[in-house]
Write a protein that holds these residues in place. Structure first.
Motif, PDB file in Angstrom:
ATOM      1  N   SER A 126       0.846  -1.195   0.000  1.00 31.69           N
ATOM      2  CA  SER A 126       0.000   0.000   0.000  1.00 31.69           C
ATOM      3  C   SER A 126       0.880   1.243   0.000  1.00 31.69           C
ATOM      4  O   SER A 126       1.924   1.272   0.661  1.00 31.69           O
ATOM      5  CB  SER A 126      -0.922   0.038   1.228  1.00 31.69           C
ATOM      6  OG  SER A 126      -1.887  -0.979   1.144  1.00 31.69           O
ATOM      7  N   PHE A 185       0.660   5.657   0.062  1.00 28.24           N
ATOM      8  CA  PHE A 185      -0.192   6.790   0.416  1.00 28.24           C
ATOM      9  C   PHE A 185       0.510   8.108   0.081  1.00 28.24           C
ATOM     10  O   PHE A 185       1.720   8.220   0.265  1.00 28.24           O
ATOM     11  CB  PHE A 185      -0.488   6.778   1.929  1.00 28.24           C
ATOM     12  CG  PHE A 185      -1.009   5.480   2.452  1.00 28.24           C
ATOM     13  CD1 PHE A 185      -0.147   4.423   2.716  1.00 28.24           C
ATOM     14  CD2 PHE A 185      -2.367   5.295   2.677  1.00 28.24           C
ATOM     15  CE1 PHE A 185      -0.619   3.205   3.208  1.00 28.24           C
ATOM     16  CE2 PHE A 185      -2.856   4.090   3.170  1.00 28.24           C
ATOM     17  CZ  PHE A 185      -1.982   3.048   3.426  1.00 28.24           C
ATOM     18  N   TYR A 210       0.185  12.151   1.200  1.00 30.77           N
ATOM     19  CA  TYR A 210      -0.383  13.111   2.139  1.00 30.77           C
ATOM     20  C   TYR A 210       0.152  14.502   1.822  1.00 30.77           C
ATOM     21  O   TYR A 210       1.227  14.656   1.252  1.00 30.77           O
ATOM     22  CB  TYR A 210       0.018  12.781   3.585  1.00 30.77           C
ATOM     23  CG  TYR A 210      -0.551  11.522   4.170  1.00 30.77           C
ATOM     24  CD1 TYR A 210       0.070  10.293   3.953  1.00 30.77           C
ATOM     25  CD2 TYR A 210      -1.691  11.550   4.970  1.00 30.77           C
ATOM     26  CE1 TYR A 210      -0.436   9.127   4.505  1.00 30.77           C
ATOM     27  CE2 TYR A 210      -2.205  10.392   5.537  1.00 30.77           C
ATOM     28  CZ  TYR A 210      -1.567   9.193   5.303  1.00 30.77           C
ATOM     29  OH  TYR A 210      -2.077   8.035   5.871  1.00 30.77           O
ATOM     30  N   LEU A 216      -4.795  13.114   3.890  1.00 29.89           N
ATOM     31  CA  LEU A 216      -4.583  12.047   2.925  1.00 29.89           C
ATOM     32  C   LEU A 216      -5.138  12.471   1.571  1.00 29.89           C
ATOM     33  O   LEU A 216      -6.299  12.872   1.461  1.00 29.89           O
ATOM     34  CB  LEU A 216      -5.278  10.767   3.392  1.00 29.89           C
ATOM     35  CG  LEU A 216      -5.209   9.571   2.443  1.00 29.89           C
ATOM     36  CD1 LEU A 216      -3.773   9.078   2.288  1.00 29.89           C
ATOM     37  CD2 LEU A 216      -6.099   8.445   2.931  1.00 29.89           C
ATOM     38  N   TYR A 275      -4.617   6.909  -1.937  1.00 32.31           N
ATOM     39  CA  TYR A 275      -3.788   5.763  -1.633  1.00 32.31           C
ATOM     40  C   TYR A 275      -4.039   4.628  -2.608  1.00 32.31           C
ATOM     41  O   TYR A 275      -5.108   4.515  -3.211  1.00 32.31           O
ATOM     42  CB  TYR A 275      -3.912   5.328  -0.171  1.00 32.31           C
ATOM     43  CG  TYR A 275      -5.112   4.496   0.213  1.00 32.31           C
ATOM     44  CD1 TYR A 275      -6.288   5.101   0.635  1.00 32.31           C
ATOM     45  CD2 TYR A 275      -5.049   3.104   0.231  1.00 32.31           C
ATOM     46  CE1 TYR A 275      -7.364   4.351   1.049  1.00 32.31           C
ATOM     47  CE2 TYR A 275      -6.132   2.346   0.638  1.00 32.31           C
ATOM     48  CZ  TYR A 275      -7.281   2.974   1.056  1.00 32.31           C
ATOM     49  OH  TYR A 275      -8.363   2.220   1.464  1.00 32.31           O
ATOM     50  N   ASN A 321      -3.407   0.355  -3.425  1.00 29.93           N
ATOM     51  CA  ASN A 321      -3.150  -0.971  -2.894  1.00 29.93           C
ATOM     52  C   ASN A 321      -2.825  -1.877  -4.070  1.00 29.93           C
ATOM     53  O   ASN A 321      -3.603  -1.942  -5.037  1.00 29.93           O
ATOM     54  CB  ASN A 321      -4.358  -1.500  -2.116  1.00 29.93           C
ATOM     55  CG  ASN A 321      -4.067  -2.847  -1.472  1.00 29.93           C
ATOM     56  OD1 ASN A 321      -4.422  -3.900  -2.004  1.00 29.93           O
ATOM     57  ND2 ASN A 321      -3.415  -2.827  -0.333  1.00 29.93           N
ATOM     58  N   ASP A 357      -8.612   4.992  -3.146  1.00 28.77           N
ATOM     59  CA  ASP A 357      -9.393   6.129  -2.665  1.00 28.77           C
ATOM     60  C   ASP A 357      -8.668   7.413  -3.026  1.00 28.77           C
ATOM     61  O   ASP A 357      -7.566   7.653  -2.537  1.00 28.77           O
ATOM     62  CB  ASP A 357      -9.595   6.043  -1.156  1.00 28.77           C
ATOM     63  CG  ASP A 357     -10.590   7.066  -0.618  1.00 28.77           C
ATOM     64  OD1 ASP A 357     -11.287   6.758   0.362  1.00 28.77           O
ATOM     65  OD2 ASP A 357     -10.674   8.180  -1.183  1.00 28.77           O
ATOM     66  N   SER A 392     -10.393  10.425  -2.884  1.00 27.59           N
ATOM     67  CA  SER A 392     -11.347  11.454  -2.473  1.00 27.59           C
ATOM     68  C   SER A 392     -10.670  12.676  -1.861  1.00 27.59           C
ATOM     69  O   SER A 392     -11.266  13.743  -1.788  1.00 27.59           O
ATOM     70  CB  SER A 392     -12.359  10.874  -1.470  1.00 27.59           C
ATOM     71  OG  SER A 392     -11.699  10.366  -0.333  1.00 27.59           O
TER      72      SER A 392
END
Lengths: 111, 110
Positions: free
Chosen positions: A31, A33, A35, A45, A48, A50, A56, A58
């Protein structure tokens, strides 16, 4: 392991220019991410992944922002065109299970 | 995910235990309590997490009340290097979306 690697560490650019931030996650992590941290909004965030797939997005502020993860060892966050309000520290993190490991961040200044 | 509430700042003497509280009165049964910290100009660092039992690792201890509405992070012997912003986050099991609040700025004084 070298940890999460981000480049560049600092970026200064003019409004309207394209900016590309890069991230190499820890090997074996599945995963990843992105930020953003500002004084006003704190740590947010953005998106991200996977297994290289966006899960996601959003938190991505608007269409000027895009992120890709072409393979398990590399991801980019692109801002086009950049604006002064995009000035922030951008962190990349990776994880295998429950613990996220953060990189040192890229400090972006848009003038 | 449940909202968490933390004091904005705390002070601790070097060598003493630092006890950082966190309220999460609306936490649901499958939400874990996570703690991260961010030392100035660095990326956040995972500390510990738990569901309902107390947890301990090499960095800290996490005490969760029986009703799970609050928790305390304990740094047993604080050092100057523990000066940082500490974030308490409630996270649903299986979720990976950390939502960082304002945290508690802990200052360890010599």
């Amino acid at each position: 392991d070298a940890g999460v690697i981000q480049s560049p560490r600092h970026e200064v650019t003019e409004m309207g220019q394209e900016v590309t931030l890069r991230c190499k996650p820890i090997s074996g992590h599945n995963s990843l991410f992105w930020y953003r941290q500002t004084m006003m909004r704190g740590l947010e965030l953005l998106i991200y992944f996977n297994n290289n797939v966006p899960i996601d997005d959003s938190g991505m502020p608007e269409d000027r922002f895009s992120a890709k993860m072409p393979n398990a060892s590399f991801s980019t966050l692109k801002i086009q065109p950049s604006e002064p309000r995009d000035s922030a520290v951008y962190f990349c993190a990776s994880s295998l299970r429950y613990e996220q490991y953060f990189g040192p961040g890229t400090r972006l200044t848009v003038t | 995910d449940a909202k968490t509430t933390q004091p904005p700042s705390m002070d601790c003497a070097e060598g003493r235990a630092a006890n950082l509280p966190c309220n999460h009165s609306t936490i649901s049964g499958n939400e874990y309590v996570y703690w991260y910290r961010q030392i100035h100009s660095q990326g956040p660092q995972y500390i510990i997490h738990g569901l309902k039992n107390n947890e301990t690792n090499e960095m800290a201890s996490l005490i969760i009340t029986e009703d799970r509405k609050s928790s305390t992070l304990i740094l047993p012997h604080a050092t100057l290097r523990d000066t940082a912003v500490y974030y308490c986050i409630a996270l649903q099991g299986g979720s990976e979306k950390l939502v960082f609040g304002k945290g508690t700025k802990l200052t360890v004084n010599p």
